[in-house]
Design an enzyme around this catalytic site. Sequence first.
Site, PDB file in Angstrom:
ATOM      1  NE  ARG A  80      -2.890   0.382   3.238  1.00 22.55           N
ATOM      2  CZ  ARG A  80      -2.266   0.712   4.485  1.00 22.55           C
ATOM      3  NH1 ARG A  80      -1.452   1.743   4.656  1.00 22.55           N
ATOM      4  NH2 ARG A  80      -2.230  -0.284   5.194  1.00 22.55           N
ATOM      5  CE1 TYR A 123     -17.963  11.518 -14.171  1.00 15.37           C
ATOM      6  CE2 TYR A 123     -17.422  11.360 -11.946  1.00 15.37           C
ATOM      7  CZ  TYR A 123     -17.838  10.813 -13.112  1.00 15.37           C
ATOM      8  OH  TYR A 123     -17.943   9.482 -13.168  1.00 15.37           O
ATOM      9  CG  ASP A 173     -11.403  16.206 -13.551  1.00 14.27           C
ATOM     10  OD1 ASP A 173     -10.874  15.737 -14.477  1.00 14.27           O
ATOM     11  OD2 ASP A 173     -12.369  15.457 -13.184  1.00 14.27           O
ATOM     12  CE  LYS A 231     -14.067   8.205 -17.408  1.00 15.30           C
ATOM     13  NZ  LYS A 231     -14.711   9.334 -16.266  1.00 15.30           N
TER      14      LYS A 231
HETATM   15  C1  LIG Z   1     -14.954   9.691 -15.140  1.00 16.96           C
HETATM   16  C2  LIG Z   1     -14.646  11.052 -14.586  1.00 16.96           C
HETATM   17  C3  LIG Z   1     -14.152  11.094 -13.299  1.00 16.96           C
HETATM   18  C4  LIG Z   1     -14.373   9.839 -12.367  1.00 16.96           C
HETATM   19  O1  LIG Z   1     -13.408   8.922 -12.601  1.00 16.96           O
HETATM   20  P1  LIG Z   1     -13.711   7.426 -12.272  1.00 16.96           P
HETATM   21  O2  LIG Z   1     -12.401   6.879 -12.860  1.00 16.96           O
HETATM   22  O3  LIG Z   1     -14.834   6.910 -12.912  1.00 16.96           O
HETATM   23  O4  LIG Z   1     -13.779   7.286 -10.877  1.00 16.96           O
HETATM   24  C5  LIG Z   1     -13.664  12.542 -12.940  1.00 16.96           C
HETATM   25  N1  LIG Z   1     -13.855  13.435 -13.685  1.00 16.96           N
HETATM   26  C6  LIG Z   1     -13.954  13.473 -14.901  1.00 16.96           C
HETATM   27  C7  LIG Z   1     -13.909  14.663 -15.796  1.00 16.96           C
HETATM   28  C8  LIG Z   1     -14.538  12.345 -15.407  1.00 16.96           C
HETATM   29  O5  LIG Z   1     -15.012  12.202 -16.519  1.00 16.96           O
END
Ligand SMILES: *Cc1c(COP(=O)(O)O)cnc(C)c1O
Length: 387
Positions: free
Chosen positions: A51, A103, A175, A200
Site C-alpha cells: 500500500r 463531473y 481535473d 478515460k
Molecule cells: C470519469 C470522470 C471522473 C471519475 O473518474 P472514475 O475513474 O470514473 O472514478 C472524474 N472526472 C471526470 C471529468 C470524469 O470524466
Amino acid sequence: MSDKTFDIQTRLLHHKYKTDPHNGAVSVGVQHASTFHQESLDTFGEYDYARSGNPTRQALEEIFAELENGTASYAFASGMAAISTTFMLLSAGDHLVITDDVYGGTFRMTTEVLTRLGIEHTFVDMTDAENVRQAMKDNTKMIFMETPSNPTMKITPVEEIVALAQKAGCLTVLDNTFMTPVLQRPLDLGVDIVVHSATKFIGGHSDVVAGLAAVKDETLSQRFKFLQNSFGAILGPDDCWLIMRGLKTLHTRMTASQKVAENLALWLNEQPEVQSVYYPGLKDHPGFELNKKQSDGPGAVLSFELADRETVNRFAQAVTIPVFAVSLGAVETILSYPAKMSHAAMPDHERAKRGITDGLLRVSVGLESEDDLKQDFRQAFDRLSLN
Ligand SMILES: *Cc1c(COP(=O)(O)O)cnc(C)c1O
C-alpha cells in the site's frame, strides 16, 4: 533519465522505465507482492508494504509525474479515489469553491460527503474569474476547476483563477481528464494539483478504472504521499501496467480522435436535426480563444443538442458505430446521455441550471473513420423523421 527537450510523443515512450535494468525487458514488470523481505531490524529496504509503495505503481507514478511536468504523481483505484484523496487535504471548517458543471461524481462527493464532514462549498460558473473572486471567503482553502467542463465544454481562465488563489493562499486543483497532459499541462499554468480519471483517455481502451494526481510542490507531494497511504485507495499492479501501456499510444490516440472530433463538430453544426454543438474547437464557442491559449487543442469530446428526450432515444438506438455507454476517452466512439449517465447524481433542477438538458448527447470520438461516423450519424438522423 528522460530528456525534457523531447516532445511529449517521444517522452511517452522514452523515459527511465523504457527498459528493465536487470533483464532488458521493454515493458515494466508487474510486481504482485504485498510485502517485502527486510534485511534486519535496522535496515529496511526501499519497499516494505505494497500500500505504501510497489515497484510497478512507482514506475507509473514517476512516468506520469514527468508527463505533467510535476515532481510527483500518485496512482489511485479510480478517478474518484484521486479526487476524494485530494479533498482529504481539507479540514472541517474549510470552504471549497468548485466549478458548477463539475463531473457528477465530484458533485456527489462535494454535496453529500464533504458537507457531512463540515467542509462547505460554493458552486460557481468558472468561465469568469470574477465569479470565483466573489465566492471566495476567509476560510476558502481550495478552488476546484474542470476545463473543458462536462458536458457543455465551458472553458475556465486557469491563470486568472490561479492568481486569485495565490493571493489568498489557497490550493488550486484541476481535473484534466478531458485533455490529458498531451493537450493541457495545468502545473505549467500554476495549478497546484492535477487530477485525472485515467479510466478515460489515459487508459484509453475501456478496460481499466484508475485515477492519477500530479503535483509540483515538494511539501504538497509529501502530504499527498501521506494521504495516499492513509486513505489507501491505491491502484493495483495489473491496472498500473494497463495504464502504462495506454500511455504509450496516448499522443497518437488523442491526435487522431481530436482531428475527427473537429470535423464532426463542424459537420454536426450543419445538420438540421442538431440544435447546437458544444465544442471548444468551434470558432463561435465562447471559450475558443482562451482554450487555444492555455492548451494544445480542443480535445476529442463534444456535445450536441437534439430536440428532446424521445429524439435522443431514437437517435441512440439508430446509430450503429458508437457504444452507447457511460464513460469517454476510448478507442471506440462512445455516445452518452449526460442527464442519465455522468450527471445522474445531480438533481434535475441543478442539471437544468447547467444546460444539461434532456436533448443533450455527448460524443467521445474514438479511432473509427470520419466518413463512417458521419454516414452512421446521418442515417440515424434520417430515421428520426420516419415513424
Ligand atoms: C470519469 C470522470 C471522473 C471519475 O473518474 P472514475 O475513474 O470514473 O472514478 C472524474 N472526472 C471526470 C471529468 C470524469 O470524466
